[in-house]
Design a protein around this motif. Structure first.
Motif, PDB file in Angstrom:
ATOM      1  N   MET A  26       3.908  -2.851   2.670  1.00 23.43           N
ATOM      2  CA  MET A  26       3.693  -1.415   2.521  1.00 23.43           C
ATOM      3  C   MET A  26       2.291  -1.084   2.011  1.00 23.43           C
ATOM      4  SD  MET A  26       6.171   0.165   3.813  1.00 23.43           S
ATOM      5  CE  MET A  26       6.091  -1.180   5.033  1.00 23.43           C
ATOM      6  N   ILE A  27       1.690  -1.990   1.222  1.00 25.01           N
ATOM      7  CA  ILE A  27       0.289  -1.797   0.816  1.00 25.01           C
ATOM      8  C   ILE A  27      -0.616  -1.825   2.037  1.00 25.01           C
ATOM      9  CG2 ILE A  27      -1.651  -2.892  -0.377  1.00 25.01           C
ATOM     10  CD1 ILE A  27       0.317  -3.720  -2.576  1.00 25.01           C
ATOM     11  N   ILE A  28      -0.360  -2.794   2.926  1.00 26.22           N
ATOM     12  CA  ILE A  28      -1.129  -2.881   4.179  1.00 26.22           C
ATOM     13  C   ILE A  28      -0.921  -1.618   5.008  1.00 26.22           C
ATOM     14  CG2 ILE A  28      -1.390  -4.124   6.361  1.00 26.22           C
ATOM     15  CD1 ILE A  28      -0.575  -6.679   4.859  1.00 26.22           C
ATOM     16  N   ALA A  29       0.322  -1.134   5.067  1.00 26.67           N
ATOM     17  CA  ALA A  29       0.631   0.061   5.851  1.00 26.67           C
ATOM     18  C   ALA A  29      -0.057   1.300   5.264  1.00 26.67           C
ATOM     19  CB  ALA A  29       2.140   0.277   5.893  1.00 26.67           C
ATOM     20  N   ILE A  30      -0.043   1.420   3.962  1.00 29.29           N
ATOM     21  CA  ILE A  30      -0.684   2.577   3.316  1.00 29.29           C
ATOM     22  C   ILE A  30      -2.189   2.570   3.565  1.00 29.29           C
ATOM     23  CG2 ILE A  30      -1.246   3.607   1.078  1.00 29.29           C
ATOM     24  CD1 ILE A  30       1.547   2.721   0.134  1.00 29.29           C
ATOM     25  N   ILE A  31      -2.802   1.388   3.465  1.00 30.51           N
ATOM     26  CA  ILE A  31      -4.239   1.274   3.733  1.00 30.51           C
ATOM     27  C   ILE A  31      -4.531   1.646   5.182  1.00 30.51           C
ATOM     28  CG2 ILE A  31      -6.170  -0.341   3.931  1.00 30.51           C
ATOM     29  CD1 ILE A  31      -4.983  -1.866   1.560  1.00 30.51           C
ATOM     30  N   GLY A  32      -3.720   1.144   6.099  1.00 33.62           N
ATOM     31  CA  GLY A  32      -3.942   1.423   7.521  1.00 33.62           C
ATOM     32  C   GLY A  32      -3.819   2.888   7.865  1.00 33.62           C
ATOM     33  N   ILE A  33      -2.875   3.583   7.223  1.00 31.91           N
ATOM     34  CA  ILE A  33      -2.671   5.003   7.495  1.00 31.91           C
ATOM     35  C   ILE A  33      -3.723   5.862   6.786  1.00 31.91           C
ATOM     36  CG2 ILE A  33      -1.093   6.952   7.119  1.00 31.91           C
ATOM     37  CD1 ILE A  33       1.218   5.041   7.599  1.00 31.91           C
ATOM     38  N   SER A  34      -4.107   5.471   5.585  1.00 32.80           N
ATOM     39  CA  SER A  34      -4.984   6.296   4.761  1.00 32.80           C
ATOM     40  C   SER A  34      -6.452   6.168   5.131  1.00 32.80           C
ATOM     41  CB  SER A  34      -4.799   5.930   3.275  1.00 32.80           C
ATOM     42  OG  SER A  34      -3.451   6.041   2.878  1.00 32.80           O
ATOM     43  N   VAL A  35      -6.876   4.972   5.536  1.00 32.10           N
ATOM     44  CA  VAL A  35      -8.296   4.735   5.814  1.00 32.10           C
ATOM     45  C   VAL A  35      -8.579   4.968   7.290  1.00 32.10           C
ATOM     46  CG1 VAL A  35     -10.171   3.061   5.691  1.00 32.10           C
ATOM     47  CG2 VAL A  35      -8.370   3.037   3.948  1.00 32.10           C
TER      48      VAL A  35
ATOM     49  N   ILE B 248      -2.333  -6.183  19.129  1.00 29.59           N
ATOM     50  CA  ILE B 248      -2.356  -6.548  17.709  1.00 29.59           C
ATOM     51  C   ILE B 248      -1.334  -5.713  16.941  1.00 29.59           C
ATOM     52  CG2 ILE B 248      -3.752  -6.546  15.608  1.00 29.59           C
ATOM     53  CD1 ILE B 248      -6.198  -7.104  17.380  1.00 29.59           C
ATOM     54  N   ALA B 249      -1.322  -4.406  17.223  1.00 30.65           N
ATOM     55  CA  ALA B 249      -0.408  -3.501  16.513  1.00 30.65           C
ATOM     56  C   ALA B 249       1.049  -3.811  16.822  1.00 30.65           C
ATOM     57  CB  ALA B 249      -0.740  -2.053  16.879  1.00 30.65           C
ATOM     58  N   ILE B 250       1.358  -4.086  18.089  1.00 27.98           N
ATOM     59  CA  ILE B 250       2.745  -4.355  18.490  1.00 27.98           C
ATOM     60  C   ILE B 250       3.247  -5.680  17.914  1.00 27.98           C
ATOM     61  CG2 ILE B 250       4.188  -4.941  20.468  1.00 27.98           C
ATOM     62  CD1 ILE B 250       2.741  -2.839  22.074  1.00 27.98           C
ATOM     63  N   ILE B 251       2.366  -6.668  17.823  1.00 31.14           N
ATOM     64  CA  ILE B 251       2.774  -7.975  17.297  1.00 31.14           C
ATOM     65  C   ILE B 251       3.013  -7.911  15.790  1.00 31.14           C
ATOM     66  CG2 ILE B 251       1.989 -10.338  16.855  1.00 31.14           C
ATOM     67  CD1 ILE B 251       0.588 -10.267  19.565  1.00 31.14           C
ATOM     68  N   PHE B 252       2.087  -7.322  15.053  1.00 32.44           N
ATOM     69  CA  PHE B 252       2.144  -7.386  13.589  1.00 32.44           C
ATOM     70  C   PHE B 252       2.821  -6.171  12.946  1.00 32.44           C
ATOM     71  CE2 PHE B 252      -1.458 -10.135  14.729  1.00 32.44           C
ATOM     72  CZ  PHE B 252      -1.088 -11.285  14.058  1.00 32.44           C
TER      73      PHE B 252
ATOM     74  N   SER C 198      -6.755  -1.045  15.559  1.00 35.20           N
ATOM     75  CA  SER C 198      -5.310  -1.330  15.557  1.00 35.20           C
ATOM     76  C   SER C 198      -4.623  -1.020  14.232  1.00 35.20           C
ATOM     77  CB  SER C 198      -5.074  -2.804  15.890  1.00 35.20           C
ATOM     78  OG  SER C 198      -5.519  -3.642  14.833  1.00 35.20           O
ATOM     79  N   LEU C 199      -5.373  -0.876  13.152  1.00 30.88           N
ATOM     80  CA  LEU C 199      -4.757  -0.773  11.823  1.00 30.88           C
ATOM     81  C   LEU C 199      -3.890   0.474  11.667  1.00 30.88           C
ATOM     82  CD1 LEU C 199      -7.508  -2.136   9.417  1.00 30.88           C
ATOM     83  CD2 LEU C 199      -5.342  -3.190  10.066  1.00 30.88           C
TER      84      LEU C 199
ATOM     85  N   PRO D 127      -2.179   2.375  14.112  1.00 28.65           N
ATOM     86  CA  PRO D 127      -0.876   2.227  14.781  1.00 28.65           C
ATOM     87  C   PRO D 127      -0.047   1.089  14.206  1.00 28.65           C
ATOM     88  CG  PRO D 127      -2.662   1.522  16.225  1.00 28.65           C
ATOM     89  CD  PRO D 127      -3.291   2.205  15.064  1.00 28.65           C
ATOM     90  N   LEU D 128      -0.705   0.018  13.759  1.00 30.76           N
ATOM     91  CA  LEU D 128       0.016  -1.093  13.141  1.00 30.76           C
ATOM     92  C   LEU D 128       0.745  -0.608  11.889  1.00 30.76           C
ATOM     93  CD1 LEU D 128      -1.372  -4.675  12.549  1.00 30.76           C
ATOM     94  CD2 LEU D 128      -0.218  -3.473  10.700  1.00 30.76           C
ATOM     95  N   ALA D 129       0.050   0.149  11.055  1.00 30.80           N
ATOM     96  CA  ALA D 129       0.646   0.664   9.821  1.00 30.80           C
ATOM     97  C   ALA D 129       1.776   1.643  10.120  1.00 30.80           C
ATOM     98  CB  ALA D 129      -0.433   1.342   8.979  1.00 30.80           C
ATOM     99  N   TYR D 130       1.563   2.497  11.120  1.00 32.91           N
ATOM    100  CA  TYR D 130       2.588   3.472  11.489  1.00 32.91           C
ATOM    101  C   TYR D 130       3.844   2.770  11.990  1.00 32.91           C
ATOM    102  CZ  TYR D 130       4.733   7.574  13.619  1.00 32.91           C
ATOM    103  OH  TYR D 130       5.604   8.581  13.955  1.00 32.91           O
ATOM    104  N   MET D 131       3.667   1.747  12.831  1.00 32.55           N
ATOM    105  CA  MET D 131       4.809   0.987  13.330  1.00 32.55           C
ATOM    106  C   MET D 131       5.536   0.270  12.193  1.00 32.55           C
ATOM    107  SD  MET D 131       3.493  -0.774  16.856  1.00 32.55           S
ATOM    108  CE  MET D 131       2.834   0.185  18.232  1.00 32.55           C
ATOM    109  N   ALA D 132       4.771  -0.262  11.247  1.00 30.14           N
ATOM    110  CA  ALA D 132       5.379  -0.992  10.138  1.00 30.14           C
ATOM    111  C   ALA D 132       6.269  -0.072   9.300  1.00 30.14           C
ATOM    112  CB  ALA D 132       4.290  -1.613   9.261  1.00 30.14           C
ATOM    113  N   ARG D 133       5.775   1.115   8.989  1.00 29.56           N
ATOM    114  CA  ARG D 133       6.565   2.050   8.187  1.00 29.56           C
ATOM    115  C   ARG D 133       7.795   2.533   8.957  1.00 29.56           C
ATOM    116  NH1 ARG D 133       4.267   4.499   3.698  1.00 29.56           N
ATOM    117  NH2 ARG D 133       5.412   6.417   4.149  1.00 29.56           N
TER     118      ARG D 133
END
Length: 309
Positions: free
Chosen positions: A132-141, A107-111, A180-181, A183-189
């Motif tokens: 970036m809102i999604i990424a911030i939520i994924g990293i912060s929560v 999930i993280a690698i795809i999105f 997955s949220l 690593p997904l957020a980290y990859m996105a940033r």
């Protein structure tokens, strides 16, 4: 190349030995032992238990004996379970944790990279802000809070998604998403910043000037080079997914290796603590080694020095 691989293997072995040694002596430095927690116990029974598990011997001797058994692949007997060894628990729990971690990683690698690339292509526009809102939520929560939120607002409103348990694919969806949220957020940033840097390079401008389509420039040149930093951190991200699944497994009632790790801490089960810690250390060190080697083949621009060949 061979010399470099040999050095990396030696460093991996030394790192693993350091983890084993530090974990062993830190664990045994904590006051008390696993059997005193069981309440009143006849002194004879207590002494026999210490003798059975070798806890009556001096710490250095215990350490040497443990290393000898470890070289044979024997993590020892659990001090609390009467039916399973530590090896049995790892064999039973790890495939479940690995499956959950693999699903979360997919999930993280795809999105993750897709969101990062989208944000870079539409910098300072709506897609960038949303990504970036999604990424911030994924990293912060934290994942365990996200798991609780998913249970509260998704599982209770969607009848076909179970709150917990294990057995069918639908049981894996919510815990894998929660896991997955991060690593997904980290990859996105990471992908966004890398993509922005690549898009400003001269060879991208040259490719555009040659009349190559925008899609081809992005896919063949920009994405291919921007994704390299993500590959370099995959080993750490994968290990974090496996370790991070401990709490998620507890929340969703998943019978993975995280269950045994938590139990070992609560029960002061020395052999199980050592076994799970060393097992995960081996996975992490192996993944980092594989990523280091694969990185050289993925990016042909990376060359070893003469000293590293």
């Amino acid at each position: 190349m061979k010399k470099y691989l040999f050095k990396r293997l030696i460093m991996s072995v030394i790192t693993l030995w350091a983890i084993i040694t530090i974990t062993f002596f830190l664990m045994h430095s904590i006051p008390g032992n696993p059997f005193r927690k069981e309440g009143k116990m006849p002194e004879v029974v207590y002494e026999n238990l210490l003798k059975k598990y070798g806890l009556d011997k001096p710490k250095p001797q215990q350490y040497v004996i443990y290393l000898k058994n470890l070289l044979k692949g024997d993590f020892g007997d659990s001090m609390k379970s009467r039916t399973e060894t530590v090896n049995d628990m790892i064999r039973r729990g790890f495939p479940i944790s690995a499956y959950l971690g693999a699903e979360a990683l997919i999930i993280a690698i795809i999105f993750g990279p897709a969101l990062g690339a989208l944000a870079a292509l539409y910098q300072n526009k709506v897609p960038d802000y949303i990504s970036m809102i999604i990424a911030i939520i994924g990293i912060s929560v934290p994942s365990f809070i996200m798991g609780t939120v998913l249970i509260q607002f998704v599982a209770k409103n969607v009848s076909w998604l179970p709150i917990g348990g294990w057995g069918e694919f639908k049981h894996t969806l919510l815990p894998a998403l929660a896991l997955s949220l991060m690593p997904l957020a980290y990859m996105a940033r990471l992908m966004r910043s890398s993509m922005l840097e690549v898009l400003g390079q001269d060879y991208i401008k040259t490719a555009k000037s040659k009349g190559i389509s925008k899609a081809a420039v992005i896919i063949k040149h920009a994405v291919r080079n921007a994704i390299l930093p993500i590959i370099s951190v995959l080993g750490t991200l994968i290990s974090n997914l496996l370790v991070g699944s401990f709490v998620i497994e507890k929340i969703f009632g998943i019978p993975g290796l995280g269950k045994f790790f938590v139990q070992s801490i609560n029960n002061r089960d020395y052999t199980l603590i050592m076994g799970t810690t060393i097992f995960y250390a081996i996975i992490l060190i192996t993944l980092l080694l594989i990523v280091d080697i694969a990185y050289m083949f993925i990016d042909p621009r990376i060359k070893l020095t003469k000293e590293g060949r």
